[in-house]
Design an enzyme around this catalytic site. Structure first.
Site, PDB file in Angstrom:
ATOM      1  CD  GLU A  54      37.463  15.610 -48.109  1.00 49.33           C
ATOM      2  OE1 GLU A  54      38.155  14.892 -48.743  1.00 49.33           O
ATOM      3  OE2 GLU A  54      36.293  15.560 -48.636  1.00 49.33           O
ATOM      4  NE  ARG A  87      33.789  11.877 -47.168  1.00 52.00           N
ATOM      5  CZ  ARG A  87      32.782  11.087 -47.303  1.00 52.00           C
ATOM      6  NH1 ARG A  87      31.840  11.234 -46.708  1.00 52.00           N
ATOM      7  NH2 ARG A  87      32.678  10.232 -48.661  1.00 52.00           N
ATOM      8  CG  HIS A 110      51.072 -25.741 -30.132  1.00 55.74           C
ATOM      9  ND1 HIS A 110      49.839 -25.681 -30.626  1.00 55.74           N
ATOM     10  CD2 HIS A 110      50.395 -25.470 -28.655  1.00 55.74           C
ATOM     11  CE1 HIS A 110      49.358 -26.362 -30.359  1.00 55.74           C
ATOM     12  NE2 HIS A 110      49.305 -25.961 -28.928  1.00 55.74           N
ATOM     13  NE  ARG A 116      31.922   2.719 -52.641  1.00 56.94           N
ATOM     14  CZ  ARG A 116      31.276   3.637 -52.205  1.00 56.94           C
ATOM     15  NH1 ARG A 116      30.299   4.109 -51.291  1.00 56.94           N
ATOM     16  NH2 ARG A 116      32.316   5.318 -51.724  1.00 56.94           N
ATOM     17  N   GLY A 172      27.876  -8.876 -52.374  1.00 59.87           N
ATOM     18  CA  GLY A 172      29.302  -8.378 -52.250  1.00 59.87           C
ATOM     19  C   GLY A 172      29.304  -8.302 -51.075  1.00 59.87           C
ATOM     20  CG  ASP A 187      37.561   3.023 -54.729  1.00 59.90           C
ATOM     21  OD1 ASP A 187      38.025   2.996 -54.057  1.00 59.90           O
ATOM     22  OD2 ASP A 187      36.196   3.092 -53.790  1.00 59.90           O
TER      23      ASP A 187
HETATM   24  P1  FAD Z   1      37.349   8.270 -50.798  1.00 62.86           P
HETATM   25  O1  FAD Z   1      37.530   7.751 -49.412  1.00 62.86           O
HETATM   26  O2  FAD Z   1      36.387   8.230 -51.332  1.00 62.86           O
HETATM   27  O3  FAD Z   1      38.246  10.046 -50.587  1.00 62.86           O
HETATM   28  C1  FAD Z   1      37.679  10.264 -51.812  1.00 62.86           C
HETATM   29  C2  FAD Z   1      37.738  11.972 -51.353  1.00 62.86           C
HETATM   30  O4  FAD Z   1      37.815  12.853 -52.005  1.00 62.86           O
HETATM   31  C3  FAD Z   1      36.311  12.053 -50.547  1.00 62.86           C
HETATM   32  O5  FAD Z   1      36.089  12.749 -49.082  1.00 62.86           O
HETATM   33  C4  FAD Z   1      35.449  12.907 -51.171  1.00 62.86           C
HETATM   34  O6  FAD Z   1      34.632  14.256 -50.346  1.00 62.86           O
HETATM   35  C5  FAD Z   1      36.277  13.975 -51.586  1.00 62.86           C
HETATM   36  N1  FAD Z   1      36.022  14.353 -52.566  1.00 62.86           N
HETATM   37  C6  FAD Z   1      36.102  13.926 -54.304  1.00 62.86           C
HETATM   38  N2  FAD Z   1      35.771  14.870 -54.943  1.00 62.86           N
HETATM   39  C7  FAD Z   1      36.390  16.147 -54.773  1.00 62.86           C
HETATM   40  C8  FAD Z   1      36.630  17.102 -54.918  1.00 62.86           C
HETATM   41  N3  FAD Z   1      35.643  17.942 -56.308  1.00 62.86           N
HETATM   42  N4  FAD Z   1      37.111  18.425 -54.408  1.00 62.86           N
HETATM   43  C9  FAD Z   1      37.079  17.660 -52.221  1.00 62.86           C
HETATM   44  N5  FAD Z   1      37.065  16.635 -52.051  1.00 62.86           N
HETATM   45  C10 FAD Z   1      36.655  15.920 -53.020  1.00 62.86           C
HETATM   46  N6  FAD Z   1      37.536  -0.558 -48.216  1.00 62.86           N
HETATM   47  C11 FAD Z   1      38.866  -1.277 -47.517  1.00 62.86           C
HETATM   48  O7  FAD Z   1      39.723  -1.662 -48.015  1.00 62.86           O
HETATM   49  N7  FAD Z   1      38.378  -2.160 -45.836  1.00 62.86           N
HETATM   50  C12 FAD Z   1      37.081  -1.449 -46.152  1.00 62.86           C
HETATM   51  O8  FAD Z   1      36.796  -2.501 -45.123  1.00 62.86           O
HETATM   52  C13 FAD Z   1      36.147  -1.382 -46.841  1.00 62.86           C
HETATM   53  N8  FAD Z   1      35.062  -1.673 -46.269  1.00 62.86           N
HETATM   54  C14 FAD Z   1      34.267  -0.485 -46.307  1.00 62.86           C
HETATM   55  C15 FAD Z   1      33.095  -0.459 -46.131  1.00 62.86           C
HETATM   56  C16 FAD Z   1      31.672   1.158 -46.558  1.00 62.86           C
HETATM   57  C17 FAD Z   1      30.336   0.638 -46.442  1.00 62.86           C
HETATM   58  C18 FAD Z   1      31.825   1.405 -47.966  1.00 62.86           C
HETATM   59  C19 FAD Z   1      31.620   2.317 -48.734  1.00 62.86           C
HETATM   60  C20 FAD Z   1      34.300   1.255 -48.438  1.00 62.86           C
HETATM   61  C21 FAD Z   1      34.596  -0.300 -48.473  1.00 62.86           C
HETATM   62  N9  FAD Z   1      35.861   0.145 -48.252  1.00 62.86           N
HETATM   63  C22 FAD Z   1      36.820  -0.736 -48.027  1.00 62.86           C
HETATM   64  C23 FAD Z   1      36.110   0.406 -49.899  1.00 62.86           C
HETATM   65  C24 FAD Z   1      37.050   2.476 -49.220  1.00 62.86           C
HETATM   66  O9  FAD Z   1      36.682   2.864 -48.612  1.00 62.86           O
HETATM   67  C25 FAD Z   1      37.754   3.029 -50.642  1.00 62.86           C
HETATM   68  O10 FAD Z   1      38.356   1.423 -50.869  1.00 62.86           O
HETATM   69  C26 FAD Z   1      38.071   3.622 -50.200  1.00 62.86           C
HETATM   70  O11 FAD Z   1      38.062   5.214 -49.552  1.00 62.86           O
HETATM   71  C27 FAD Z   1      38.687   4.220 -51.617  1.00 62.86           C
HETATM   72  O12 FAD Z   1      39.874   5.479 -51.200  1.00 62.86           O
HETATM   73  P2  FAD Z   1      40.265   6.674 -52.456  1.00 62.86           P
HETATM   74  O13 FAD Z   1      40.928   8.048 -51.365  1.00 62.86           O
HETATM   75  O14 FAD Z   1      40.410   7.038 -53.663  1.00 62.86           O
HETATM   76  O15 FAD Z   1      38.612   7.232 -51.803  1.00 62.86           O
HETATM   77  P1  NAI Z   2      30.583  -5.286 -54.983  1.00 62.24           P
HETATM   78  O1  NAI Z   2      31.162  -5.331 -55.725  1.00 62.24           O
HETATM   79  O2  NAI Z   2      31.070  -6.386 -54.115  1.00 62.24           O
HETATM   80  O3  NAI Z   2      29.072  -7.205 -54.934  1.00 62.24           O
HETATM   81  C1  NAI Z   2      27.896  -6.268 -55.328  1.00 62.24           C
HETATM   82  C2  NAI Z   2      26.697  -7.475 -55.432  1.00 62.24           C
HETATM   83  O4  NAI Z   2      25.651  -6.431 -56.709  1.00 62.24           O
HETATM   84  C3  NAI Z   2      27.667  -8.261 -56.622  1.00 62.24           C
HETATM   85  O5  NAI Z   2      27.939 -10.138 -55.931  1.00 62.24           O
HETATM   86  C4  NAI Z   2      26.503  -8.214 -57.841  1.00 62.24           C
HETATM   87  O6  NAI Z   2      26.600  -8.884 -58.242  1.00 62.24           O
HETATM   88  C5  NAI Z   2      25.476  -8.060 -57.037  1.00 62.24           C
HETATM   89  N1  NAI Z   2      24.504  -7.322 -57.684  1.00 62.24           N
HETATM   90  C6  NAI Z   2      25.115  -6.309 -58.867  1.00 62.24           C
HETATM   91  N2  NAI Z   2      23.492  -6.147 -59.682  1.00 62.24           N
HETATM   92  C7  NAI Z   2      22.789  -6.485 -58.970  1.00 62.24           C
HETATM   93  C8  NAI Z   2      21.143  -6.825 -59.058  1.00 62.24           C
HETATM   94  N3  NAI Z   2      20.156  -5.895 -59.316  1.00 62.24           N
HETATM   95  N4  NAI Z   2      20.393  -7.416 -57.855  1.00 62.24           N
HETATM   96  C9  NAI Z   2      20.667  -8.271 -57.394  1.00 62.24           C
HETATM   97  N5  NAI Z   2      22.318  -8.115 -57.281  1.00 62.24           N
HETATM   98  C10 NAI Z   2      23.021  -7.472 -58.000  1.00 62.24           C
HETATM   99  O7  NAI Z   2      29.853  -4.636 -54.320  1.00 62.24           O
HETATM  100  P2  NAI Z   2      29.331  -3.998 -53.247  1.00 62.24           P
HETATM  101  O8  NAI Z   2      29.120  -4.901 -52.668  1.00 62.24           O
HETATM  102  O9  NAI Z   2      28.778  -2.525 -52.920  1.00 62.24           O
HETATM  103  O10 NAI Z   2      31.018  -2.729 -52.416  1.00 62.24           O
HETATM  104  C11 NAI Z   2      31.727  -1.535 -53.302  1.00 62.24           C
HETATM  105  C12 NAI Z   2      33.337  -1.834 -53.204  1.00 62.24           C
HETATM  106  O11 NAI Z   2      33.660  -1.776 -51.622  1.00 62.24           O
HETATM  107  C13 NAI Z   2      33.262  -3.065 -53.755  1.00 62.24           C
HETATM  108  O12 NAI Z   2      34.175  -2.855 -54.181  1.00 62.24           O
HETATM  109  C14 NAI Z   2      34.304  -3.005 -51.890  1.00 62.24           C
HETATM  110  O13 NAI Z   2      35.670  -3.681 -52.782  1.00 62.24           O
HETATM  111  C15 NAI Z   2      34.443  -2.434 -51.091  1.00 62.24           C
HETATM  112  N6  NAI Z   2      34.047  -2.775 -50.490  1.00 62.24           N
HETATM  113  C16 NAI Z   2      35.060  -3.410 -49.407  1.00 62.24           C
HETATM  114  C17 NAI Z   2      34.780  -3.899 -48.260  1.00 62.24           C
HETATM  115  C18 NAI Z   2      35.798  -4.972 -47.546  1.00 62.24           C
HETATM  116  O14 NAI Z   2      37.043  -4.271 -48.194  1.00 62.24           O
HETATM  117  N7  NAI Z   2      36.185  -5.525 -46.694  1.00 62.24           N
HETATM  118  C19 NAI Z   2      33.832  -3.636 -47.411  1.00 62.24           C
HETATM  119  C20 NAI Z   2      32.533  -2.747 -47.897  1.00 62.24           C
HETATM  120  C21 NAI Z   2      33.073  -2.612 -49.490  1.00 62.24           C
END
Ligand code: FAD
Ligand code: NAI
Length: 462
Positions: free
Chosen positions: A33, A35, A441, A269, A178, A309
């Site tokens: 990792e 970070r 309930h 993303r 989204g 992801d």
């Molecule tokens: P990541 O969590 O992205 O972890 C990948 C790690 O790999 C990172 O720490 C990175 O630094 C490291 N890395 C990358 N390349 C290298 C390398 N070459 N060498 C060493 N380390 C490396 N999902 C939910 O289910 N519920 C939520 O509520 C939710 N909220 C979210 C809110 C936000 C604002 C965002 C942005 C995302 C949210 N997500 C949520 C999505 C969720 O964060 C991701 O789906 C999840 O973190 C993916 O896990 P991952 O292990 O695949 O990757």
């Molecule tokens: P998203 O895919 O959920 O939503 C993106 C939105 O942007 C869509 O509605 C799309 O139509 C719109 N869009 C795309 N291009 C546009 C443009 N040019 N102008 C205006 N609108 C546009 O993506 P988001 O919200 O960025 O989240 C990314 C990922 O992170 C998601 O896949 C989600 O699964 C994950 N995530 C999950 C959470 C959770 O589980 N609670 C919380 C936050 C993120």
């Protein structure tokens, strides 16, 4: 240099869960990792910090809107933003340190630094090259770019900047309705920011059950969020500490602008696989950046796997975790399984939105005969006591067999309630199975039972 059975690249929910399970299965395991802390996007700049801010801002909303109704009188709390950010950072720290503890407990080596794969069976971190019988890529994702928009993480931000703004902005434009846009938009709207969401499509949260989307959007509007739908953002220009968003309405090509203190770009993303050396290795990557894998999460280079992801499927932490556990089983010579048909999705606004399985739209497309059982939280005593009567539970069941095909909930604790339906679906249960199960309930779970009853002879309280 060291020899390992498995090296996982990436310490997010996919990678760290995979590492722990590999170690539990007796494999000598390391996780790379780059970070400073473990936990990936989810713990550092995603799920956890966003839920901390959602919780804090929801508490403020309750104090401002509902406390007096319950006889809790007095001055409403005011926002101490640096303290709210400190609380969020503390929550992050507790969680990331927890993963470090779990690594030590399970004897997983954390190789600190950015990893690459010079050849199959080898992982380079800094100047060191380590050998591994299996390599798992779990490098996650990053925010997608939007043409014409330059992010500086101060005025024009991704979710990462939105989780650490210098102050609560007066006005905010969110590009993309989204999950990120609506969760972060809700946080700031509750803190007093004037939030306008600009969405390209005509519906919010595309892919979700349409009826839920429509009610959800109405609820958010009541909470003060404004929406400009069917609008393509052309550009964002910065003017000192402000920004101007230019968009074009798709229906008539009319161009207009919006000024804001902060613009949040939340348009999706994309997988992050930079610097791994995939091309030289011959690992196939789809045009949108996802690594191609087979049913066992193996890429087309033997011994190199990918999860989370970085591969296809919903970008969700729990999906990454499930794949992490399953691929560990595969590497240990066992069977690994993920049921992609039963992965819940939750939006942590208030009310929450949760769904699993098929939507009405997908069932119609598939030409499948189905029935709908619905129940409003207005008929649920517990929800009413919490001022949370907005929303409903909707269960979709096969018209003939009554087997549950999908469930969609807008309402209090929807993200918890959905799991009863996930378990039911995993067991191939019918709506009647839920309807015949005694539910305590007064609980919000009774609304799930009532929706199941509505698939049959009818709900009691509607
Ligand atoms: P990541 O969590 O992205 O972890 C990948 C790690 O790999 C990172 O720490 C990175 O630094 C490291 N890395 C990358 N390349 C290298 C390398 N070459 N060498 C060493 N380390 C490396 N999902 C939910 O289910 N519920 C939520 O509520 C939710 N909220 C979210 C809110 C936000 C604002 C965002 C942005 C995302 C949210 N997500 C949520 C999505 C969720 O964060 C991701 O789906 C999840 O973190 C993916 O896990 P991952 O292990 O695949 O990757
Ligand atoms: P998203 O895919 O959920 O939503 C993106 C939105 O942007 C869509 O509605 C799309 O139509 C719109 N869009 C795309 N291009 C546009 C443009 N040019 N102008 C205006 N609108 C546009 O993506 P988001 O919200 O960025 O989240 C990314 C990922 O992170 C998601 O896949 C989600 O699964 C994950 N995530 C999950 C959470 C959770 O589980 N609670 C919380 C936050 C993120």
């Amino acid at each position: 240099m060291a020899n390992y059975d498995v090296i996982i690249i990436g310490g997010g929910p996919g990678g760290y869960v995979c590492a722990i399970r590999c170690a539990q299965l007796g494999l000598k395991t390391a996780c790379v990792e780059g970070r400073d802390t473990l936990g990936g996007t989810c713990l550092n700049v995603g799920c956890i910090p966003s839920k901390a801010l959602l919780h804090a801002s929801h508490m403020l909303h309750e104090a401002e809107h509902n406390f007096a109704k319950m006889g809790l009188k007095g001055k409403s709390p005011s926002v101490d933003w640096p303290q709210m950010l400190a609380y969020k950072d503390d929550v992050i720290g507790q969680n990331t340190k927890g993963i470090e503890f779990l690594f030590k407990k399970n004897k997983v080596d954390w190789l600190k630094g950015w990893g690459s794969i010079p050849e199959a069976g080898k992982v380079k971190v800094g100047d060191e090259v380590h050998e591994a019988k299996a390599i798992v890529i779990a490098t996650g994702s990053e925010s997608s770019d939007l043409p014409g928009v330059e992010v500086d993480e101060k005025t024009v931000v991704t979710s990462t900047g939105a989780l650490a703004l210098g102050k609560v902005p007066r006005t905010m434009v969110v590009i993309g309705a989204g999950v990120i846009g609506l969760e972060m938009g809700s946080v700031y709207a509750r803190l007093g920011t004037d939030v306008t969401v600009v969405e390209f499509l005509d519906q919010i949260t595309p892919g979700m059950d349409l009826e839920i989307c429509k009610t959800f959007q109405r609820t958010l509007k009541k909470q003060g969020l404004k929406f400009i739908m069917g609008a393509a953002v052309q550009s964002v220009t910065k003017q000192r500490a402000k920004a101007k968003v230019t968009y074009k309405l798709r229906k008539n090509d009319k161009e207009d602008t919006l000024d804001a203190d902060v613009v949040l770009v939340a348009t999706g993303r994309r997988p992050y696989t930079e610097g791994l050396g995939l091309e030289a290795l011959g690992v196939t990557v789809f045009p949108r950046g996802q690594i191609q894998t087979n049913d066992h999460w193996e890429t087309d280079v033997k011994g190199i796997y990918a999860i989370g992801d970085a591969i296809e499927g919903p970008m969700l932490a729990h999906k990454a975790e499930d794949e992490g556990m399953a691929v560990a089983e595969v590497i240990a010579g066992r069977k690994g399984h993920v049921n992609y048909g039963v992965i819940p999705g939750v939006i942590y606004t208030a009310p929450e939105v949760a769904s699993v399985g098929k939507t009405e739209e997908t069932l119609k497309e598939e030409g499948r005969a189905y029935k709908v059982g619905k129940f409003s939280f207005m008929g649920n005593g517990r929800a009413k006591a919490m001022f949370a009567g907005d929303g409903f539970v909707k269960i979709l069941a096969d018209a003939e067999t009554d087997r549950i095909l999908g469930a969609h909930i807008l309402g209090p604790s929807a993200g918890e309630l959905i799991h009863e339906l996930c378990v039911a679906m995993e067991f191939g249960a019918s709506a009647q199975d839920i309807a015949l199960t005694c539910h305590a309930h007064p609980t919000c779970s009774e609304a799930v039972r009532e929706a199941a009853l509505a698939c049959g002879d009818g709900a009691i309280h509607s």
